[in-house]
Structures are given as structure tokens and as C-alpha cells.
Design an enzyme around this catalytic site. Structure first.
Site, PDB file in Angstrom:
ATOM      1  N   ARG A  84     -28.017 -50.532 -25.795  1.00 26.35           N
ATOM      2  CA  ARG A  84     -26.749 -50.541 -25.044  1.00 26.35           C
ATOM      3  C   ARG A  84     -27.095 -50.234 -23.598  1.00 26.35           C
ATOM      4  NH1 ARG A  84     -20.945 -48.222 -26.848  1.00 26.35           N
ATOM      5  NH2 ARG A  84     -21.134 -50.155 -28.018  1.00 26.35           N
ATOM      6  N   HIS A 100     -20.949 -58.527 -25.699  1.00 19.24           N
ATOM      7  CA  HIS A 100     -20.992 -57.582 -26.828  1.00 19.24           C
ATOM      8  C   HIS A 100     -21.006 -58.396 -28.125  1.00 19.24           C
ATOM      9  CE1 HIS A 100     -20.770 -53.915 -28.943  1.00 19.24           C
ATOM     10  NE2 HIS A 100     -19.541 -53.512 -28.676  1.00 19.24           N
ATOM     11  N   GLN A 134     -19.873 -57.034 -31.676  1.00 19.47           N
ATOM     12  CA  GLN A 134     -18.432 -56.787 -31.783  1.00 19.47           C
ATOM     13  C   GLN A 134     -17.697 -58.059 -32.192  1.00 19.47           C
ATOM     14  OE1 GLN A 134     -16.520 -53.815 -31.196  1.00 19.47           O
ATOM     15  NE2 GLN A 134     -15.034 -55.115 -32.251  1.00 19.47           N
ATOM     16  N   ASP A 189      -8.230 -54.416 -24.923  1.00 21.27           N
ATOM     17  CA  ASP A 189      -9.317 -53.437 -24.824  1.00 21.27           C
ATOM     18  C   ASP A 189      -8.892 -52.437 -23.753  1.00 21.27           C
ATOM     19  OD1 ASP A 189     -11.780 -52.145 -25.003  1.00 21.27           O
ATOM     20  OD2 ASP A 189     -12.857 -53.629 -23.796  1.00 21.27           O
ATOM     21  N   CYS A 191     -11.244 -53.485 -30.044  1.00 17.10           N
ATOM     22  CA  CYS A 191     -12.614 -53.111 -30.441  1.00 17.10           C
ATOM     23  C   CYS A 191     -12.791 -51.606 -30.576  1.00 17.10           C
ATOM     24  CB  CYS A 191     -13.610 -53.674 -29.436  1.00 17.10           C
ATOM     25  SG  CYS A 191     -13.448 -52.987 -27.767  1.00 17.10           S
ATOM     26  N   ARG A 196     -17.875 -53.603 -38.218  1.00 20.92           N
ATOM     27  CA  ARG A 196     -19.069 -53.507 -37.354  1.00 20.92           C
ATOM     28  C   ARG A 196     -20.303 -53.246 -38.216  1.00 20.92           C
ATOM     29  NH1 ARG A 196     -18.725 -52.092 -32.291  1.00 20.92           N
ATOM     30  NH2 ARG A 196     -20.758 -53.107 -32.277  1.00 20.92           N
TER      31      ARG A 196
HETATM   32  N1   CP Z   1     -16.458 -51.098 -30.205  1.00 23.86           N
HETATM   33  C1   CP Z   1     -17.553 -50.374 -29.886  1.00 23.86           C
HETATM   34  O1   CP Z   1     -18.587 -50.899 -29.465  1.00 23.86           O
HETATM   35  O2   CP Z   1     -17.412 -49.032 -30.073  1.00 23.86           O
HETATM   36  P1   CP Z   1     -18.462 -47.913 -29.678  1.00 23.86           P
HETATM   37  O3   CP Z   1     -18.518 -47.878 -28.175  1.00 23.86           O
HETATM   38  O4   CP Z   1     -17.925 -46.636 -30.252  1.00 23.86           O
HETATM   39  O5   CP Z   1     -19.801 -48.291 -30.238  1.00 23.86           O
HETATM   40  N1  NVA Z   2     -15.044 -52.841 -22.525  1.00 26.58           N
HETATM   41  C1  NVA Z   2     -15.476 -51.618 -23.147  1.00 26.58           C
HETATM   42  C2  NVA Z   2     -15.911 -51.876 -24.547  1.00 26.58           C
HETATM   43  C3  NVA Z   2     -16.357 -50.664 -25.311  1.00 26.58           C
HETATM   44  C4  NVA Z   2     -16.822 -50.982 -26.693  1.00 26.58           C
HETATM   45  C5  NVA Z   2     -16.584 -50.989 -22.325  1.00 26.58           C
HETATM   46  O1  NVA Z   2     -17.441 -51.742 -21.828  1.00 26.58           O
HETATM   47  O2  NVA Z   2     -16.563 -49.785 -22.147  1.00 26.58           O
END
Ligand code: CP
Ligand code: NVA
Length: 345
Positions: free
Chosen positions: A111, A138, A141, A259, A301, A328
Site C-alpha cells: 500500500r 485499488h 477492492q 467513498d 469500500c 475482500r
Molecule cells: N477498503 C479498504 O481498502 O479498506 P482498508 O483501508 O481498511 O484496507
Molecule cells: N479513497 C480512499 C480509499 C480507502 C480504501 C483512500 O484512498 O483513502
């Protein structure tokens, strides 16, 4: 003789509709084996003795828990490494980190902030790299979102009503029969989640109508990439539309999705964003004004803040959010199985 390039999952842009469908079907298969047939772990424990480096520069609940539990199911283990734990980006380059970590692990799930960081990790890794979220994409997701949409809109509904997972679709065509022609309304910020949808949905015949406030438009380069996938398949020509009017995006939609308005890393813009997104909160009234399909459902998400969707919708029977979160795990399991066990792409 040169070695074949290592396979990675950086964005679903790089996969065909068939490959995406195969991952979703594999995820449905794992869910069914575990929940309907009582399987607790993969019978062959194919990743016994193997480690996946889980290198996260941002927080995570779902992606981390899904990844570590999926590795356990396959007999391997996840090794969680936060920026507090390793040198990443602080004291050592991504290139050097990638070479070192990939010399000791079977895969890297990362990440990152800028998307270029995941590309850099993949460039120098000897093992598969999976994008666990970047600022533009992502992929894991959206695999879960497609799985959830299949479960919600498949005509094989009796099992779902009994609370059981659906039997996995026997063929790609069976999966497509549930997904093809579905219409999704995105109402909110233009970010990594909706851009990843753009890279996948057209290939599955899913229409996407995107509403964002003025000033929060999708960059032309992302649009151009997505528009390449708007090709007819069977009797459906996928549509991708953009508007500043939530009601226009919602019209006839089967799924309304949003989101957070303040993604990780945008905390300093919070006050401005709350102002700019006025009128974008998903409520029953707002959705009703847009005239969605009669059987519309809500997706997100997570993590969720109440400003983008009120409690009434979020906790209603229309909401698929917790099923989506659980999925997930099954979709990440399918990705790990494809990349680390079957080495199929
Ligand atoms: N949707 C998602 O990626 O959640 P987290 O940030 O908790 O992993
Ligand atoms: N758009 C959000 C998604 C988190 C899973 C972010 O990037 O923080």
C-alpha cells in the site's frame, strides 16, 4: 535464455475481462468451499513455508486482515511491515527495499502513496507485487465489488436469501449473465476507487455513471485509458459518463456507490472538501430524486464517514457494505492463489 517477466497485479487495466472474471469466480469458489462446505484451510496448504511481505505505508483494516487471513488459509504467512518497522522511504530507496524484500519472500503486497511507487517496487522485485492501494488504483477492492454485485444481482437467489453463499458460477458466461448490463452510479470524489472501476467495469459489460462536484473531475489521461475499453460485447456496449449532477448519474442505476470525501493523505484539505461536496451526501431522499432501478443497492469500500452517506442508507437492507468488506478476503485469496500458487498471470 531470458526469464519470463514476473507477474504482478498493479491495476485491473492490465487484465482482460476474462482474467478479471476468472478471479471473481475463483473467489466465489473459495467462499463457497469455506462457508457452505465447511473448509477451514486449503487442503494442500500450497504456500506452506512461504511468506508474503505486506508493506503498507498507510493504515488498513480490511486489506490487511483479508491478506493475512488469506495467506493463513493457503498455509503461508503474511509479514506486516509498516513504515515504523522498516526503512521504506525513510532511510532506503524503494528500489533497494524491493530487491532485498523480494530476495526473502514469495510475494509483496504493498500500500503506497503515489502510484509510481508501486510501479517502482514491481520493477525491481523478483517476486509478484500486488497493489494494495495507490493514489490512483485499488484493484483488489474492485474485484470484491464485482463479486458482491454478482451475489446481489445473480438470478440464483434462493441460497442468498437463506444466508448461504451462492454456488460459484460454472462458467465465465454465467458470471457475465449477472453482471452484463448492470448500471452503477458513482456519487462522490473522483479517486482511486472509481478510477479502478473504470479500468474493469467496461470489460464486464457494467455501465458506470460518475457524478463529482465541479473541480473534482477525473483526469483526461484516466478517462482516455478507460474509454479504450468501451467496446461492444454480446448485445451490450458499455457506457461511461461524467456529470456534476448526482440525480443524472443515479437514474436507472442498480448500484449507488460512494467513498470518503477525504482520502488518506488529503487530511489538510478536509474543511475545503466538506464545503465542495455539499449536496453529495447519499440519503434515501437524494437517491429517490434520481429515480434509480427499483432494486437498487448501496456500496462503499469503507472506511466510511457519515458525511458521504447517512446512517439510514448505510445500515439499511439496501446496503451491501459488510458483505463487500468480507469479500475482500475471498478476492485477495483468489489473487494470491493465481499469482503465488497457480502462477497463471
Ligand atoms: N477498503 C479498504 O481498502 O479498506 P482498508 O483501508 O481498511 O484496507
Ligand atoms: N479513497 C480512499 C480509499 C480507502 C480504501 C483512500 O484512498 O483513502
Amino acid at each position: 535464455e531470458s526469464q519470463p517477466a514476473t507477474s504482478h497485479l498493479i491495476t485491473l487495466r492490465d487484465l482482460s475481462g476474462r482474467q478479471i472474471g476468472d478471479l471473481v469466480r475463483s473467489a466465489l469458489h473459495f467462499k463457497y468451499a469455506c462457508q457452505a462446505q465447511g473448509q477451514t484451510h486449503h487442503p494442500d496448504l500450497p504456500l506452506q513455508g512461504q511468506t508474503l511481505a505486506v508493506v503498507f505505508s498507510k493504515r488498513s483494516t480490511r486489506t490487511r486482515v483479508a491478506t493475512e487471513t488469506a495467506m493463513a488459509y493457503l498455509g503461508g504467512q503474511g509479514l506486516f511491515l509498516s513504515p515504523q518497522d522498516i526503512q521504506l522511504g525513510v532511510n532506503e530507496s524503494l528500489r533497494d527495499t524491493s530487491q532485498v524484500v523480494s530476495s526473502m519472500c514469495s510475494g509483496i503486497m504493498a500500500r503506497v502513496g503515489a502510484h509510481a511507487e508501486i510501479e517502482e517496487l514491481a520493477r525491481y522485485s523478483q517476486v509478484p507485487v500486488i497493489n494494495a492501494l495507490s493514489d490512483t488504483y485499488h484493484p483488489t477492492q474492485i474485484l470484491a465489488d464485482l463479486m458482491t454485485m454478482y451475489e446481489a444481482f445473480s438470478s440464483v437467489s434462493p441460497a442468498a436469501q437463506a444466508g448461504l453463499p451462492l454456488p460459484p458460477p460454472a462458467s465465465h458466461e454465467d458470471l457475465m449473465a449477472a453482471l452484463r448490463g448492470l448500471q452503477v452510479a458513482w456519487v462522490g470524489d473522483a479517486n482511486n476507487i472509481v478510477w479502478e472501476m473504470m479500468m474493469a467495469f467496461p470489460k464486464l459489460g457494467v455501465h458506470l455513471n460518475v457524478a463529482t462536484p465541479r473541480g473534482y473531475d477525473t483526469p483526461a489521461s484516466v478517462r482516455a485509458d478507460a474509454e479504450k475499453f468501451l467496446v461492444p460485447d454480446s448485445d451490450v456496449t458499455p457506457r461511461l459518463t461524467f456529470t456534476h449532477d448526482p440525480a443524472e448519474a443515479i437514474r436507472d442505476s442498480h448500484v449507488v456507490v460512494t467513498d470518503t470525501w477525504v482520502s488518506m493523505g488529503q487530511e489538510a484539505e478536509k474543511a475545503q472538501r466538506l464545503q465542495d461536496f455539499a449536496g453529495y451526501q447519499i440519503t434515501q431522499d437524494m437517491v429517490r430524486r434520481g429515480n434509480p432501478a427499483e432494486n437498487w443497492r448501496f456500496m462503499h469500500c469503507l472506511p466510511r464517514k457519515p458525511e458521504e452517506v447517512d446512517d439510514e442508507v448505510f445500515y439499511s437492507d439496501r446496503s451491501l457494505v459488510f458483505q463487500e468488506a468480507e469479500n475482500r478476503k475471498w478476492t485477495i485469496l483468489a489473487v494470491l492463489n493465481a499469482l503465488l500458487v497457480n502462477k497463471t498471470f
